[in-house]
Design an enzyme around this catalytic site. Structure first.
Site, PDB file in Angstrom:
ATOM      1  N   GLY A   1       0.622  -4.883   1.006  1.00 40.41           N
ATOM      2  CA  GLY A   1      -0.563  -4.924   0.142  1.00 40.41           C
ATOM      3  C   GLY A   1      -0.297  -5.576  -1.210  1.00 40.41           C
TER       4      GLY A   1
ATOM      5  N   GLU B   1       4.490  -5.177   7.340  1.00 39.95           N
ATOM      6  CA  GLU B   1       3.716  -4.128   8.013  1.00 39.95           C
ATOM      7  C   GLU B   1       4.127  -3.882   9.461  1.00 39.95           C
ATOM      8  OE1 GLU B   1       2.432  -6.311   5.902  1.00 39.95           O
ATOM      9  OE2 GLU B   1       0.861  -5.405   4.682  1.00 39.95           O
TER      10      GLU B   1
ATOM     11  N   GLU C   1      -0.542  -9.170  -0.544  1.00 38.60           N
ATOM     12  CA  GLU C   1      -1.972  -9.417  -0.275  1.00 38.60           C
ATOM     13  C   GLU C   1      -2.778  -9.445  -1.584  1.00 38.60           C
ATOM     14  OE1 GLU C   1      -1.775  -6.242   2.733  1.00 38.60           O
ATOM     15  OE2 GLU C   1      -2.907  -7.604   4.041  1.00 38.60           O
TER      16      GLU C   1
ATOM     17  N   ALA D   1       0.867  -1.171   0.000  1.00 32.33           N
ATOM     18  CA  ALA D   1       0.000   0.000   0.000  1.00 32.33           C
ATOM     19  C   ALA D   1       0.907   1.225   0.000  1.00 32.33           C
ATOM     20  CB  ALA D   1      -0.876  -0.017   1.245  1.00 32.33           C
TER      21      ALA D   1
END
Ligand code: CAA
Length: 260
Positions: free
Chosen positions: A112, A135, A115, A66
């Site tokens: 992300g 993270e 993911e 992200a």
């Protein structure tokens, strides 16, 4: 209007989507998530698309996570909304896509980015790929489904190790723990993903979509996966693809599935 951050190329039933933010290692900001979401949605009803391949631009990254710069000043409410909207708009939609989605992981797949690959149905990595959920090194936890999908794919112990240590693993280690289905050179990556797509496209698209639904049912809260399979199995018998598939077998010819 925001910049175009994904490229789409349709050929022989395969939609190849390339995330195009190389200057930020293809990090997922709100625009990328929005554009990917629309592309996946549109593909569901596009008769020219039977499978989807998702990859990153350049040779360095699939997706490096992200966009940290976008969320670094968020508060708890905004952080929760980021995860909720991302999961609703994109990650769950990829997983529930009736058309198989294959991740072609061409470099870093972190946070992300991993993911995103985890939400896909199949993952193929180039041998330079590095994967991880870093993270906790940033003081947050995975928010796009990583704490749920990683244990489903590699098992709880390995997932705990990856999530708690924040360490990256290479492509061969990822193959050894079942995180990726195959490892090839970077030059062969897209070709291998497309070959995988073609092997899926030989089959009944209706049965393929139903199989995805049945597999996912086993991971849904309050759903009995075995019963869902029985129901999906029964429903298959009512399809034209079933009639064609079984008839073609009996007549010793290749099936021409009407579901295509
Ligand atoms: N967000 C925003 N920008 C990013 C980014 C990210 N996730 N990852 C890389 N970039 C940017 C860098 O800031 C840099 O930009 P500038 O040139 O403007 O400084 C550019 O991409 C190139 O990156 P590096 O210079 O860092 O490249 P490197 O080769 O030295 O390192 C890397 C590569 C190890 C992947 C490193 O970039 C890195 O650690 N990236 C962050 C990985 C990460 O922590 N991802 C998880 C994000 S949090 C998350 O995803 C939350 C969630 O689950 C929802």
């Amino acid at each position: 209007m925001s910049d175009l951050l994904i490229l789409q190329n349709k050929s022989a039933g395969i939609l190849t989507i390339t995330i195009q933010r190389p200057q930020a290692l293809n990090a997922l900001n709100a625009s990328v998530i929005g554009q990917l979401s629309v592309a996946i949605d549109t593909a569901q009803t596009d008769a020219e698309v039977q499978t989807i391949v998702l990859t990153g631009s350049g040779e360095k990254a699939f997706v490096a996570g992200a966009d940290i710069k976008e969320f670094s000043d968020y508060n708890g409410r905004e952080g929760k909304a980021l995860a909720q909207e991302g999961q609703d708009l994109l990650f769950n939609r990829i997983e529930r896509s009736s058309k198989p989605v294959i991740a072609a992981i061409n470099g870093f797949a972190l946070g992300g980015g991993l993911e995103l690959a985890l939400a896909c149905h199949i993952r193929i990595a180039s041998n330079n790929a590095r994967m991880g959920l870093p993270e906790v090194s940033l003081g947050v936890i995975p928010g796009y489904g990583g704490t749920q999908r990683l244990p489903q794919i590699v098992g709880k112990g390995k997932a705990m190790e990856m999530i708690l240590s924040a360490r990256m693993i290479g492509a061969d280690d990822a193959a050894a723990c079942g995180l990726v289905n195959a490892v090839v050179s970077q030059e062969e990556l897209l070709e291998t993903a497309h070959k995988m797509a073609h092997s899926i496209m030989k089959n009944s698209p209706v049965a393929v979509a139903t199989a995805i639904q049945a597999v996912l049912a086993g991971y849904e809260d309050g759903v009995n996966g075995f019963q869902a399979e029985i129901n999906c199995f029964g429903a298959s018998f009512e399809t034209d693809d079933f009639k064609e598939g079984t008839q073609a077998f009996i007549e010793k010819r290749k099936p021409q599935f009407p579901g295509k």
